[in-house]
Scaffold this active site. Structure first.
Site, PDB file in Angstrom:
ATOM      1  N   SER A  19      31.762  51.649  37.723  1.00  0.00           N
ATOM      2  CA  SER A  19      32.346  50.166  37.405  1.00  0.00           C
ATOM      3  C   SER A  19      31.657  49.304  38.362  1.00  0.00           C
ATOM      4  CB  SER A  19      33.788  50.218  38.116  1.00  0.00           C
ATOM      5  OG  SER A  19      34.387  49.114  38.535  1.00  0.00           O
ATOM      6  N   TYR A  34      39.721  53.556  45.176  1.00  0.00           N
ATOM      7  CA  TYR A  34      39.404  53.557  43.695  1.00  0.00           C
ATOM      8  C   TYR A  34      37.998  53.420  43.642  1.00  0.00           C
ATOM      9  CZ  TYR A  34      38.237  51.856  39.194  1.00  0.00           C
ATOM     10  OH  TYR A  34      37.721  51.842  37.915  1.00  0.00           O
ATOM     11  N   LYS A  47      34.671  56.114  42.275  1.00  0.00           N
ATOM     12  CA  LYS A  47      33.525  56.023  41.553  1.00  0.00           C
ATOM     13  C   LYS A  47      32.049  56.101  42.033  1.00  0.00           C
ATOM     14  CE  LYS A  47      35.882  54.616  38.040  1.00  0.00           C
ATOM     15  NZ  LYS A  47      36.141  55.766  36.906  1.00  0.00           N
TER      16      LYS A  47
HETATM   17  P1  NAD Z   1      43.082  53.471  31.024  1.00  0.00           P
HETATM   18  O1  NAD Z   1      44.134  53.815  32.193  1.00  0.00           O
HETATM   19  O2  NAD Z   1      43.493  52.727  29.673  1.00  0.00           O
HETATM   20  O3  NAD Z   1      42.620  55.113  30.431  1.00  0.00           O
HETATM   21  C1  NAD Z   1      42.309  55.971  31.152  1.00  0.00           C
HETATM   22  C2  NAD Z   1      42.934  57.215  30.514  1.00  0.00           C
HETATM   23  O4  NAD Z   1      42.774  58.396  31.215  1.00  0.00           O
HETATM   24  C3  NAD Z   1      44.346  56.750  30.514  1.00  0.00           C
HETATM   25  O5  NAD Z   1      44.602  56.968  28.872  1.00  0.00           O
HETATM   26  C4  NAD Z   1      45.172  58.274  30.985  1.00  0.00           C
HETATM   27  O6  NAD Z   1      46.319  58.651  30.585  1.00  0.00           O
HETATM   28  C5  NAD Z   1      43.869  59.167  31.198  1.00  0.00           C
HETATM   29  N1  NAD Z   1      43.931  59.929  32.428  1.00  0.00           N
HETATM   30  C6  NAD Z   1      44.044  59.541  33.762  1.00  0.00           C
HETATM   31  N2  NAD Z   1      43.913  60.531  34.505  1.00  0.00           N
HETATM   32  C7  NAD Z   1      43.864  61.578  33.840  1.00  0.00           C
HETATM   33  C8  NAD Z   1      43.793  63.106  33.976  1.00  0.00           C
HETATM   34  N3  NAD Z   1      43.796  63.565  35.237  1.00  0.00           N
HETATM   35  N4  NAD Z   1      43.797  64.006  32.786  1.00  0.00           N
HETATM   36  C9  NAD Z   1      43.629  63.388  31.654  1.00  0.00           C
HETATM   37  N5  NAD Z   1      43.836  62.074  31.379  1.00  0.00           N
HETATM   38  C10 NAD Z   1      43.670  61.228  32.410  1.00  0.00           C
HETATM   39  O7  NAD Z   1      41.859  52.720  31.511  1.00  0.00           O
HETATM   40  P2  NAD Z   1      40.573  52.022  31.073  1.00  0.00           P
HETATM   41  O8  NAD Z   1      40.729  50.619  31.229  1.00  0.00           O
HETATM   42  O9  NAD Z   1      40.556  52.462  29.462  1.00  0.00           O
HETATM   43  O10 NAD Z   1      39.502  52.506  31.939  1.00  0.00           O
HETATM   44  C11 NAD Z   1      38.746  53.782  31.531  1.00  0.00           C
HETATM   45  C12 NAD Z   1      37.639  54.310  32.587  1.00  0.00           C
HETATM   46  O11 NAD Z   1      36.916  53.164  32.697  1.00  0.00           O
HETATM   47  C13 NAD Z   1      38.355  54.377  33.755  1.00  0.00           C
HETATM   48  O12 NAD Z   1      37.591  55.706  34.517  1.00  0.00           O
HETATM   49  C14 NAD Z   1      38.349  53.242  34.801  1.00  0.00           C
HETATM   50  O13 NAD Z   1      38.184  53.520  36.278  1.00  0.00           O
HETATM   51  C15 NAD Z   1      37.047  52.820  34.402  1.00  0.00           C
HETATM   52  N6  NAD Z   1      36.857  51.392  34.201  1.00  0.00           N
HETATM   53  C16 NAD Z   1      37.609  50.332  34.018  1.00  0.00           C
HETATM   54  C17 NAD Z   1      37.568  48.964  34.124  1.00  0.00           C
HETATM   55  C18 NAD Z   1      38.779  47.917  33.560  1.00  0.00           C
HETATM   56  O14 NAD Z   1      38.829  46.932  33.797  1.00  0.00           O
HETATM   57  N7  NAD Z   1      39.578  48.365  32.677  1.00  0.00           N
HETATM   58  C19 NAD Z   1      36.492  48.566  34.801  1.00  0.00           C
HETATM   59  C20 NAD Z   1      35.603  49.268  35.097  1.00  0.00           C
HETATM   60  C21 NAD Z   1      35.740  50.777  35.061  1.00  0.00           C
HETATM   61  N1  UFG Z   2      43.024  36.944  39.157  1.00  0.00           N
HETATM   62  C1  UFG Z   2      44.180  36.116  38.980  1.00  0.00           C
HETATM   63  N2  UFG Z   2      45.186  36.567  39.146  1.00  0.00           N
HETATM   64  C2  UFG Z   2      45.791  37.541  38.331  1.00  0.00           C
HETATM   65  C3  UFG Z   2      44.681  38.556  38.427  1.00  0.00           C
HETATM   66  C4  UFG Z   2      43.309  38.291  38.862  1.00  0.00           C
HETATM   67  O1  UFG Z   2      43.691  34.948  39.642  1.00  0.00           O
HETATM   68  O2  UFG Z   2      46.962  37.770  38.221  1.00  0.00           O
HETATM   69  C5  UFG Z   2      41.619  36.744  39.528  1.00  0.00           C
HETATM   70  C6  UFG Z   2      41.036  37.376  40.564  1.00  0.00           C
HETATM   71  O3  UFG Z   2      41.396  36.901  41.738  1.00  0.00           O
HETATM   72  C7  UFG Z   2      39.624  37.545  39.981  1.00  0.00           C
HETATM   73  C8  UFG Z   2      39.657  37.459  38.562  1.00  0.00           C
HETATM   74  O4  UFG Z   2      41.041  36.955  38.100  1.00  0.00           O
HETATM   75  O5  UFG Z   2      39.168  36.496  40.538  1.00  0.00           O
HETATM   76  C9  UFG Z   2      39.306  38.810  37.720  1.00  0.00           C
HETATM   77  O6  UFG Z   2      40.362  39.734  38.580  1.00  0.00           O
HETATM   78  P1  UFG Z   2      40.812  41.280  37.711  1.00  0.00           P
HETATM   79  O7  UFG Z   2      41.804  41.814  38.608  1.00  0.00           O
HETATM   80  O8  UFG Z   2      40.917  41.157  36.229  1.00  0.00           O
HETATM   81  O9  UFG Z   2      39.052  41.837  37.918  1.00  0.00           O
HETATM   82  P2  UFG Z   2      38.301  42.341  39.424  1.00  0.00           P
HETATM   83  O10 UFG Z   2      36.921  41.758  38.804  1.00  0.00           O
HETATM   84  O11 UFG Z   2      39.001  41.723  40.308  1.00  0.00           O
HETATM   85  O12 UFG Z   2      38.447  43.884  39.284  1.00  0.00           O
HETATM   86  C10 UFG Z   2      38.502  44.570  37.920  1.00  0.00           C
HETATM   87  C11 UFG Z   2      38.789  45.913  38.311  1.00  0.00           C
HETATM   88  C12 UFG Z   2      38.152  46.664  39.394  1.00  0.00           C
HETATM   89  C13 UFG Z   2      36.749  46.816  38.913  1.00  0.00           C
HETATM   90  C14 UFG Z   2      36.141  45.384  38.541  1.00  0.00           C
HETATM   91  C15 UFG Z   2      34.696  45.554  37.842  1.00  0.00           C
HETATM   92  O13 UFG Z   2      40.212  45.784  38.762  1.00  0.00           O
HETATM   93  O14 UFG Z   2      38.528  48.145  39.832  1.00  0.00           O
HETATM   94  O15 UFG Z   2      37.036  44.808  37.555  1.00  0.00           O
HETATM   95  O16 UFG Z   2      34.940  46.474  36.697  1.00  0.00           O
HETATM   96  F1  UFG Z   2      35.839  47.360  39.858  1.00  0.00           F
END
Ligand code: NAD
Ligand code: UFG
Length: 357
Positions: free
Chosen positions: A137, A161, A165
């Site tokens: 991330s 978190y 990572k």
């Molecule tokens: P998500 O929660 O929709 O998907 C993650 C999946 O992993 C879920 O279906 C959950 O049930 C499963 N899971 C969690 N722990 C588990 C375990 N111990 N065993 C088996 N299954 C398990 O999240 P996502 O948004 O699809 O994110 C996927 C990956 O990408 C994550 O590792 C997250 O940290 C990373 N990521 C997400 C974002 C974002 O903004 N969505 C940004 C950066 C990185």
């Molecule tokens: N924001 C609001 N209101 C909300 C939610 C978010 O104003 O209800 C704003 C935040 O302050 C930020 C922007 O919208 O300025 C984006 O916020 P997000 O929470 O959607 O995303 P972030 O970039 O803060 O963080 C997310 C994940 C992190 C990850 C990062 C980059 O939560 O774990 O994206 O992948 F690291």
């Protein structure tokens, strides 16, 4: 394309967390690309309906998908999955991802994300499967001093978190250093949004959404009264935070590009790539784009900054473009259109008002 499909046909990929948001979209793209896919997910933050819909969208390729409901922390269950099928590579999405929850329950995060990954790596070694794509991330850049973020920026974590990572990135690199047979891609995602253009799969977070767009989506369908905007005094174009939003379909295709590179290139060690669009968009710009796409007014409540938030974060996309031959295609209009299409068709996600928390 047909040539690629022919080559992919012989390959079997394990997708951990494949029922989740990014995992389900990537699983679909893998199937359509001709790969066989086994998903392992404990359904902690997802549901099996997502898997069924992926199979439906995959049409004639739907039969190439299998699902195992299991937890990565259960090593025996993992062993079982690996003993019935030989995998050519693993894409590892499974993990917990809510920043606030990770501060409240750090041990849960270390246990789930790190122990889960260690089990996975150990079982992969035992079954001689040493190609891995890992979901990292942009959070590992902490609060970057400048933008765009390049992969060689100093890394830091500002919450548990983020630390999971960072640790997992280092664990992967150490494993690869000790055994050069490993080929690992660490993909640092920026802010994934949007949904499959069919509106059949999309993001369905449990509880109150932490991230901007799932929250906006729930306001638009009437599940929440207003969006809270965190901070109006950032030194940005309109005072609100700036992020790099990337369409989940682009992100999924980035995984296919990374996987192809793993299969095609011999001298990969542990490589890291940003997956972002390279463009910065403010909260208010994103809200305006969503209002335009949906025709819905999003009521706003302006409050103080959210602790720990950065002002401006966006990716340098040069390395991925050059080495993965991948570049995000879609802009925020398309992201918002597809997000709205999904939420209009599925206002309660995969569930119903009775089963939604
Ligand atoms: P998500 O929660 O929709 O998907 C993650 C999946 O992993 C879920 O279906 C959950 O049930 C499963 N899971 C969690 N722990 C588990 C375990 N111990 N065993 C088996 N299954 C398990 O999240 P996502 O948004 O699809 O994110 C996927 C990956 O990408 C994550 O590792 C997250 O940290 C990373 N990521 C997400 C974002 C974002 O903004 N969505 C940004 C950066 C990185
Ligand atoms: N924001 C609001 N209101 C909300 C939610 C978010 O104003 O209800 C704003 C935040 O302050 C930020 C922007 O919208 O300025 C984006 O916020 P997000 O929470 O959607 O995303 P972030 O970039 O803060 O963080 C997310 C994940 C992190 C990850 C990062 C980059 O939560 O774990 O994206 O992948 F690291």
């Amino acid at each position: 394309m047909d040539g690629n499909i022919e080559e992919a046909k012989s390959k079997s990929i394990l997708v951990t967390g494949g029922a989740g948001y990014i995992g389900s979209h990537t699983t679909l793209q893998l199937l359509l690309g001709g790969y066989r896919v086994a998903v392992i997910d404990n359904l902690d933050n997802s549901c099996e309906e997502a898997i069924q819909r992926v199979a439906q969208l995959a049409g004639k390729y739907g039969g190439n998908l299998t699902f195992h409901q299991a937890d990565l922390r259960d090593k025996e269950a993992l062993e079982k999955v690996f003993s019935v099928e030989k995998f050519d590579a693993v894409i590892h999405f499974a993990g917990l991802k809510a920043v606030g929850e990770s501060v409240a329950k750090p041990l849960l995060y270390y246990n789930n994300n790190i122990v889960g990954t260690l089990n996975l790596l150990e079982v992969m070694i035992a079954h001689d499967c040493k190609k891995l794509v890992f979901s990292s991330s942009a959070t590992v850049y902490g609060q970057p001093k400048e933008v765009p973020c390049t992969e060689d920026f100093p890394l830091c974590a500002v919450n548990p978190y983020g630390r999971t990572k960072l640790f997992i990135e280092e664990i992967c690199c150490d494993a690869q250093r000790a055994d050069p047979e490993w080929k690992i891609m660490l993909l640092r995602y920026f802010n994934p949004v949007g949904a499959h253009p069919s509106g059949i799969i999309g993001e369905d977070p449990r509880g109150i959404p932490n991230n901007l767009m799932p929250f906006v989506q729930q306001v638009a369908v009437g599940r929440r009264p207003e969006l809270t905007v965190f901070g109006t005094d950032y030194k940005t174009k309109d005072g609100t935070g700036v992020r790099d939003y990337i369409h989940v379909m682009d992100l999924s295709d980035g995984h296919i590009a990374a996987l192809s590179k793993l299969f095609e290139t011999n001298d990969i060690g542990c490589e890291v790539y940003n997956l972002g669009s390279g463009r910065g968009t403010s909260v208010l710009e994103m809200v305006a784009a969503f209002e335009k796409a949906s025709g819905k007014k999003i009521p706003l409540k302006f409050v103080d900054r959210r602790p720990g938030d950065s002002e401006t974060v966006y990716a340098s996309t040069e390395k991925a473009e050059k080495e993965l031959n991948w570049k995000a295609q879609y802009g925020i209009e398309k992201m918002c259109r597809d997000q709205w299409n999904w939420s209009e068709k599925n206002p309660w996600g995969y569930r119903s008002p009775e089963t939604t928390d």
